[in-house]
Design a protein around this motif. Structure first.
Motif, PDB file in Angstrom:
ATOM      1  N   ASN A   1      -8.462   1.869  -1.431  1.00  0.00           N
ATOM      2  CA  ASN A   1      -7.009   1.799  -1.307  1.00  0.00           C
ATOM      3  C   ASN A   1      -6.519   0.893  -0.190  1.00  0.00           C
ATOM      4  O   ASN A   1      -5.372   0.961   0.206  1.00  0.00           O
TER       5      ASN A   1
ATOM      6  N   ALA B   1       0.861  -1.174   0.000  1.00  0.00           N
ATOM      7  CA  ALA B   1       0.000   0.000   0.000  1.00  0.00           C
ATOM      8  C   ALA B   1       0.899   1.226   0.000  1.00  0.00           C
ATOM      9  O   ALA B   1       1.849   1.298   0.784  1.00  0.00           O
ATOM     10  N   SER B   2       0.636   2.191  -0.855  1.00  0.00           N
ATOM     11  CA  SER B   2       1.426   3.418  -0.921  1.00  0.00           C
ATOM     12  C   SER B   2       0.659   4.557  -0.272  1.00  0.00           C
ATOM     13  O   SER B   2      -0.542   4.707  -0.489  1.00  0.00           O
ATOM     14  N   ARG B   3       1.382   5.335   0.512  1.00  0.00           N
ATOM     15  CA  ARG B   3       0.797   6.495   1.182  1.00  0.00           C
ATOM     16  C   ARG B   3       1.772   7.669   1.018  1.00  0.00           C
ATOM     17  O   ARG B   3       2.976   7.479   0.921  1.00  0.00           O
ATOM     18  N   SER B   4       1.242   8.875   1.058  1.00  0.00           N
ATOM     19  CA  SER B   4       2.091  10.061   1.050  1.00  0.00           C
ATOM     20  C   SER B   4       2.653  10.266   2.445  1.00  0.00           C
ATOM     21  O   SER B   4       1.963  10.019   3.436  1.00  0.00           O
TER      22      SER B   4
ATOM     23  N   CYS C   1       6.523   8.068   7.687  1.00  0.00           N
ATOM     24  CA  CYS C   1       6.291   6.799   7.007  1.00  0.00           C
ATOM     25  C   CYS C   1       6.214   5.665   8.031  1.00  0.00           C
ATOM     26  O   CYS C   1       5.295   4.846   8.007  1.00  0.00           O
TER      27      CYS C   1
ATOM     28  N   THR D   1       6.891   9.217  -0.938  1.00  0.00           N
ATOM     29  CA  THR D   1       5.966   8.097  -0.939  1.00  0.00           C
ATOM     30  C   THR D   1       6.446   7.042   0.041  1.00  0.00           C
ATOM     31  O   THR D   1       7.626   6.690   0.065  1.00  0.00           O
ATOM     32  N   CYS D   2       5.507   6.533   0.823  1.00  0.00           N
ATOM     33  CA  CYS D   2       5.779   5.472   1.780  1.00  0.00           C
ATOM     34  C   CYS D   2       5.096   4.206   1.277  1.00  0.00           C
ATOM     35  O   CYS D   2       3.872   4.169   1.127  1.00  0.00           O
ATOM     36  N   ASP D   3       5.880   3.179   0.953  1.00  0.00           N
ATOM     37  CA  ASP D   3       5.343   1.897   0.502  1.00  0.00           C
ATOM     38  C   ASP D   3       5.374   0.924   1.675  1.00  0.00           C
ATOM     39  O   ASP D   3       6.434   0.673   2.246  1.00  0.00           O
TER      40      ASP D   3
ATOM     41  N   LEU E   1       3.023   5.210   9.937  1.00  0.00           N
ATOM     42  CA  LEU E   1       1.890   4.627   9.215  1.00  0.00           C
ATOM     43  C   LEU E   1       1.816   3.112   9.382  1.00  0.00           C
ATOM     44  O   LEU E   1       0.821   2.488   9.045  1.00  0.00           O
TER      45      LEU E   1
END
Length: 170
Positions: free
Chosen positions: A60, A7-10, A17, A39-41, A20
């Motif tokens: 998402n 999952a990718s998050r800003s 990061c 971007t935080c994967d 999250l």
């Protein structure tokens, strides 16, 4: 190392990061663009039944589904029984029918909580699944309520307006 879900998050940095992450994520990767954002994967490790999984992407959030004939998705957002049923229906399924020990065990593996809604309600004096079949074994009725939950692998009544996690069936 192999991973199943990502999952990718800003995020504005590695610290944000890392914040999250939760118990479901085992690995993260932060890529900054030099302007203070990036971007935080977030990755989840493969499990033993990876070859049998298919994925449903809802808002998402990546969820596991176990085929073949009964595909289950754990919904981690707490909802009322009716809200959980409506949400499952909006995804093309319904609240899960846990009419066998094997199904209850599979649902327990999907849900990260000890209690979750399933598709049964009390009609008068009879507990029935959404399919119309009678719920067996008869749920424990400690709360004099009319909606069905699985609690520590057993059926219990609970107040329909209470919010908890749920399992959808497709």
């Amino acid at each position: 190392m192999p991973y199943v879900e990502m999952a990718s998050r800003s995020a504005t940095g590695l610290i944000e990061c890392a914040a999250l992450c939760n118990d479901a994520f085992w690995f993260l990767k932060y890529s900054g663009n030099g302007s203070g954002s990036g971007t935080c994967d977030l990755y989840t490790l493969k499990d033993a039944v990876y070859s049998q999984l298919r994925f449903v992407n809802s808002s998402n959030l990546y969820k596991k589904v176990y085929p073949p004939e009964n595909a289950f998705v754990g919904i981690s957002e707490g909802k009322t029984w009716e809200g959980a049923r409506d949400f499952c229906q909006s995804l093309g399924g319904n609240l899960a029918i846990a009419d066998s020990t094997a199904k209850v065990e599979r649902m327990n593996n999907i849900s990260s909580d000890v209690s979750f809604w399933v598709g049964g309600q009390k009609n008068g004096t009879t507990w029935k699944w959404l399919s119309g079949a009678v719920v067996a074994p008869t749920p424990l009725e400690n709360d004099k309520a009319s909606c069905l939950q699985v609690h520590y692998s057993q059926f219990h009544d609970w107040h329909c307006t209470g919010k908890m996690k749920s399992v959808c069936e497709f």
